[in-house]
Design an enzyme around this catalytic site. Sequence first.
Site, PDB file in Angstrom:
ATOM      1  N   TYR A 291       0.824  -1.222   0.000  1.00 24.45           N
ATOM      2  CA  TYR A 291       0.000   0.000   0.000  1.00 24.45           C
ATOM      3  C   TYR A 291       0.858   1.273   0.000  1.00 24.45           C
ATOM      4  O   TYR A 291       0.742   2.094  -0.929  1.00 24.45           O
ATOM      5  CB  TYR A 291      -1.022  -0.016   1.150  1.00 24.45           C
ATOM      6  CG  TYR A 291      -1.796   1.270   1.240  1.00 24.45           C
ATOM      7  CD1 TYR A 291      -2.802   1.572   0.324  1.00 24.45           C
ATOM      8  CD2 TYR A 291      -1.502   2.221   2.214  1.00 24.45           C
ATOM      9  CE1 TYR A 291      -3.497   2.781   0.390  1.00 24.45           C
ATOM     10  CE2 TYR A 291      -2.188   3.426   2.288  1.00 24.45           C
ATOM     11  CZ  TYR A 291      -3.186   3.706   1.360  1.00 24.45           C
ATOM     12  OH  TYR A 291      -3.855   4.905   1.418  1.00 24.45           O
TER      13      TYR A 291
ATOM     14  N   LYS B 256       1.281   4.044  -3.075  1.00 18.66           N
ATOM     15  CA  LYS B 256       0.926   5.457  -2.934  1.00 18.66           C
ATOM     16  C   LYS B 256       2.133   6.348  -3.242  1.00 18.66           C
ATOM     17  O   LYS B 256       2.001   7.416  -3.842  1.00 18.66           O
ATOM     18  CB  LYS B 256       0.396   5.757  -1.528  1.00 18.66           C
ATOM     19  CG  LYS B 256      -0.923   5.105  -1.172  1.00 18.66           C
ATOM     20  CD  LYS B 256      -2.084   5.493  -2.065  1.00 18.66           C
ATOM     21  CE  LYS B 256      -2.647   6.869  -1.824  1.00 18.66           C
ATOM     22  NZ  LYS B 256      -3.872   7.111  -2.634  1.00 18.66           N
TER      23      LYS B 256
HETATM   24  N1  LIG Z   1      -8.765   6.347   4.908  1.00 13.03           N
HETATM   25  C1  LIG Z   1      -7.654   6.986   5.272  1.00 13.03           C
HETATM   26  O1  LIG Z   1      -7.363   7.131   6.466  1.00 13.03           O
HETATM   27  C2  LIG Z   1      -6.762   7.547   4.232  1.00 13.03           C
HETATM   28  C3  LIG Z   1      -7.016   7.443   2.870  1.00 13.03           C
HETATM   29  N2  LIG Z   1      -6.163   7.996   1.956  1.00 13.03           N
HETATM   30  C4  LIG Z   1      -6.412   7.934   0.513  1.00 13.03           C
HETATM   31  O2  LIG Z   1      -7.678   8.530   0.273  1.00 13.03           O
HETATM   32  C5  LIG Z   1      -8.309   7.932  -0.849  1.00 13.03           C
HETATM   33  C6  LIG Z   1      -9.706   7.524  -0.479  1.00 13.03           C
HETATM   34  O3  LIG Z   1      -9.617   6.593   0.588  1.00 13.03           O
HETATM   35  P1  LIG Z   1     -10.905   6.123   1.394  1.00 13.03           P
HETATM   36  O4  LIG Z   1     -12.033   7.009   1.082  1.00 13.03           O
HETATM   37  O5  LIG Z   1     -10.501   5.912   2.791  1.00 13.03           O
HETATM   38  O6  LIG Z   1     -11.127   4.690   0.749  1.00 13.03           O
HETATM   39  P2  LIG Z   1     -12.450   4.011   0.209  1.00 13.03           P
HETATM   40  O7  LIG Z   1     -12.123   2.598  -0.042  1.00 13.03           O
HETATM   41  O8  LIG Z   1     -13.606   4.309   1.101  1.00 13.03           O
HETATM   42  O9  LIG Z   1     -12.675   4.774  -1.155  1.00 13.03           O
HETATM   43  C7  LIG Z   1     -11.983   4.465  -2.322  1.00 13.03           C
HETATM   44  C8  LIG Z   1     -12.965   4.488  -3.471  1.00 13.03           C
HETATM   45  O10 LIG Z   1     -12.242   4.162  -4.651  1.00 13.03           O
HETATM   46  C9  LIG Z   1     -13.031   3.255  -5.401  1.00 13.03           C
HETATM   47  N3  LIG Z   1     -12.178   2.401  -6.204  1.00 13.03           N
HETATM   48  C10 LIG Z   1     -11.329   1.442  -5.772  1.00 13.03           C
HETATM   49  N4  LIG Z   1     -10.769   0.831  -6.808  1.00 13.03           N
HETATM   50  C11 LIG Z   1     -11.253   1.426  -7.913  1.00 13.03           C
HETATM   51  C12 LIG Z   1     -11.044   1.218  -9.284  1.00 13.03           C
HETATM   52  N5  LIG Z   1     -10.235   0.269  -9.748  1.00 13.03           N
HETATM   53  N6  LIG Z   1     -11.703   2.016 -10.159  1.00 13.03           N
HETATM   54  C13 LIG Z   1     -12.564   2.975  -9.711  1.00 13.03           C
HETATM   55  N7  LIG Z   1     -12.804   3.192  -8.426  1.00 13.03           N
HETATM   56  C14 LIG Z   1     -12.158   2.427  -7.535  1.00 13.03           C
HETATM   57  C15 LIG Z   1     -13.783   2.433  -4.366  1.00 13.03           C
HETATM   58  O11 LIG Z   1     -14.927   1.806  -4.924  1.00 13.03           O
HETATM   59  C16 LIG Z   1     -14.074   3.461  -3.309  1.00 13.03           C
HETATM   60  O12 LIG Z   1     -15.352   4.040  -3.531  1.00 13.03           O
HETATM   61  C17 LIG Z   1      -7.408   6.769  -1.271  1.00 13.03           C
HETATM   62  O13 LIG Z   1      -6.650   7.150  -2.390  1.00 13.03           O
HETATM   63  C18 LIG Z   1      -6.503   6.545  -0.051  1.00 13.03           C
HETATM   64  O14 LIG Z   1      -5.270   6.024  -0.448  1.00 13.03           O
HETATM   65  C19 LIG Z   1      -5.068   8.698   2.346  1.00 13.03           C
HETATM   66  C20 LIG Z   1      -4.767   8.837   3.672  1.00 13.03           C
HETATM   67  C21 LIG Z   1      -5.582   8.287   4.717  1.00 13.03           C
HETATM   68  C1  LIG Z   2      -5.960  -0.966  12.081  1.00  9.95           C
HETATM   69  C2  LIG Z   2      -4.958  -0.128  12.822  1.00  9.95           C
HETATM   70  C3  LIG Z   2      -5.325  -0.088  14.318  1.00  9.95           C
HETATM   71  C4  LIG Z   2      -5.361  -1.437  14.955  1.00  9.95           C
HETATM   72  C5  LIG Z   2      -4.125  -1.667  15.802  1.00  9.95           C
HETATM   73  C6  LIG Z   2      -4.329  -2.711  16.884  1.00  9.95           C
HETATM   74  C7  LIG Z   2      -4.736  -4.036  16.303  1.00  9.95           C
HETATM   75  C8  LIG Z   2      -3.043  -2.853  17.634  1.00  9.95           C
HETATM   76  O1  LIG Z   2      -5.364  -2.277  17.772  1.00  9.95           O
HETATM   77  C9  LIG Z   2      -4.900   1.304  12.298  1.00  9.95           C
HETATM   78  C10 LIG Z   2      -3.831   2.111  13.062  1.00  9.95           C
HETATM   79  C11 LIG Z   2      -3.323   3.159  12.114  1.00  9.95           C
HETATM   80  C12 LIG Z   2      -4.189   3.041  10.883  1.00  9.95           C
HETATM   81  C13 LIG Z   2      -3.639   3.556   9.555  1.00  9.95           C
HETATM   82  C14 LIG Z   2      -3.225   5.007   9.629  1.00  9.95           C
HETATM   83  O2  LIG Z   2      -4.299   5.797  10.106  1.00  9.95           O
HETATM   84  C15 LIG Z   2      -2.714   5.548   8.330  1.00  9.95           C
HETATM   85  C16 LIG Z   2      -3.448   5.140   7.118  1.00  9.95           C
HETATM   86  C17 LIG Z   2      -3.324   5.906   5.994  1.00  9.95           C
HETATM   87  C18 LIG Z   2      -3.841   5.520   4.770  1.00  9.95           C
HETATM   88  O3  LIG Z   2      -3.545   6.102   3.739  1.00  9.95           O
HETATM   89  C19 LIG Z   2      -4.736   4.347   4.682  1.00  9.95           C
HETATM   90  C20 LIG Z   2      -5.210   3.836   6.007  1.00  9.95           C
HETATM   91  C21 LIG Z   2      -4.099   3.820   7.064  1.00  9.95           C
HETATM   92  C22 LIG Z   2      -3.033   2.840   6.576  1.00  9.95           C
HETATM   93  C23 LIG Z   2      -4.694   3.388   8.431  1.00  9.95           C
HETATM   94  C24 LIG Z   2      -5.183   1.921   8.397  1.00  9.95           C
HETATM   95  C25 LIG Z   2      -5.611   1.375   9.769  1.00  9.95           C
HETATM   96  C26 LIG Z   2      -4.500   1.548  10.825  1.00  9.95           C
HETATM   97  C27 LIG Z   2      -3.308   0.698  10.464  1.00  9.95           C
END
Ligand SMILES: NC(=O)C1=CN([C@@H]2O[C@H](COP(=O)(O)OP(=O)(O)OC[C@H]3O[C@@H](n4cnc5c(N)ncnc54)[C@H](O)[C@@H]3O)[C@@H](O)[C@H]2O)C=CC1
Ligand SMILES: C[C@H](CCCC(C)(C)O)[C@H]1CC[C@H]2[C@@H]3[C@H](O)CC4=CC(=O)CC[C@]4(C)[C@H]3CC[C@]12C
Length: 369
Positions: free
Chosen positions: A159, A163
């Site tokens: 992952y 990214k």
């Molecule tokens: N959730 C988090 O804490 C963080 C997320 N991100 C980034 O933010 C973005 C959004 O993440 P989330 O909303 O958390 O994830 P999510 O899984 O809820 O949303 C991702 C969306 O992308 C769509 N998707 C996946 N594969 C696809 C494909 N092949 N074609 C078209 N659509 C596709 C999914 O259907 C989904 O709706 C991602 O790029 C992730 O890497 C960055 C930092 C933290």
């Molecule tokens: C799942 C983890 C917490 C469980 C730990 C346990 C089992 C010891 O209780 C999550 C802790 C940190 C999270 C990640 C972090 O917030 C940064 C992220 C950034 C992204 O771009 C995608 C998601 C994630 C990797 C996020 C995923 C869950 C954790 C590892």
Amino acid sequence: MADSAQAQKLVYLVTGGCGFLGEHVVRMLLQREPRLGELRVFDRHLGPWLEELKTGPVRVTAIQGDVTEAHEVAAAVAGAHVVIHTAGLVDVFGRASPETIHEVNVQGTRNVIEACVQTGTQFLVYTSSMEVVGPNTKGHPFYRGNEDTLYEAVHRHPYPCSKALAERLVLEANGREVHGGLPLVTCALRPTGIYGEGHQIMRDFYRQGLRLGGWLFRAIPASVEHGRVYVGNVAWMHVLAARELERRAALMGGQVYFCYDGSPYKSYEDFNMEFLGPCGLQLVGARPLLPYWVLVFLAALNALLQWLLRPLVLYVPLLNPYTLAVASTTFTVSTDKAQRHFGYEPLFSWEDSRTRTILWVQAAGSSAQ
Ligand SMILES: NC(=O)C1=CN([C@@H]2O[C@H](COP(=O)(O)OP(=O)(O)OC[C@H]3O[C@@H](n4cnc5c(N)ncnc54)[C@H](O)[C@@H]3O)[C@@H](O)[C@H]2O)C=CC1
Ligand SMILES: C[C@H](CCCC(C)(C)O)[C@H]1CC[C@H]2[C@@H]3[C@H](O)CC4=CC(=O)CC[C@]4(C)[C@H]3CC[C@]12C
């Protein structure tokens, strides 16, 4: 997007627009982007909630498509002024293969860039991640760092590797000539761990706590700080960056910005308790109940079981060597770069973010969604 065409209505495309973050970006654009004429929402899985948006004044076009299919991406991008590329495969639990993660996150991003170049779309905002920087495989802390902080970014997990590669593609594409002769302007936003309405891991922790009679058990020392940012503020930052890319192309083009707001610095578990506590859960233990080496052992055991069971069943526990490393390494940001470059201020205070999240956890935890 020239000055002479102030009244011109713009076409925006949001990839991954039905995901956790994507939905907030879509709703934020509709609420806060006055120049929006058409909003294209591109996702592999379209949400039913999109239907209600189609009755508003802005044309909302739902496009079911896959970012790994170059022709589908090109068709969706054609005629768009701005692309916000949030689609991605967020998998740190071993559900998908490394190849699939690479295909979606890297090749998918390449397809978006090429589509912009071919069709003449000039502005691209990419959702990157703090994971592009760290925590690294050595577990070095990143304490209140900013975009210029020196840090040894070494990854092995698919992952963060994907990214980091995708972010590089986006930044290197800045300045490329798009169809029509104008330069492509790109930037990347790096959220830390996002929380808020729609955060499935938070909902899962809540349900787990309810199953355990209202208790959660501390696994990580309270002294380990983990960066978190509210989804509404991340969405707002995307909308603002997309809006300002044209006016401030020279300053913002090719830049990265951490996503930040007023959320407090806390450990992952203590931060979650800000929401789960008011929902009736308690975190047991001022210190971790298990010694760290036991967690390391359990995480390794989970990884082994996942590998052994893979031909029969998909075993995807939360705890694995990677999630343990992320959760137990300090990673927090302290920066004002987005404020300096494009005037970003968080739209939601910490109190608002907290209240909204609590209300959502309560509703989501009790419903079967
Ligand atoms: N959730 C988090 O804490 C963080 C997320 N991100 C980034 O933010 C973005 C959004 O993440 P989330 O909303 O958390 O994830 P999510 O899984 O809820 O949303 C991702 C969306 O992308 C769509 N998707 C996946 N594969 C696809 C494909 N092949 N074609 C078209 N659509 C596709 C999914 O259907 C989904 O709706 C991602 O790029 C992730 O890497 C960055 C930092 C933290
Ligand atoms: C799942 C983890 C917490 C469980 C730990 C346990 C089992 C010891 O209780 C999550 C802790 C940190 C999270 C990640 C972090 O917030 C940064 C992220 C950034 C992204 O771009 C995608 C998601 C994630 C990797 C996020 C995923 C869950 C954790 C590892």
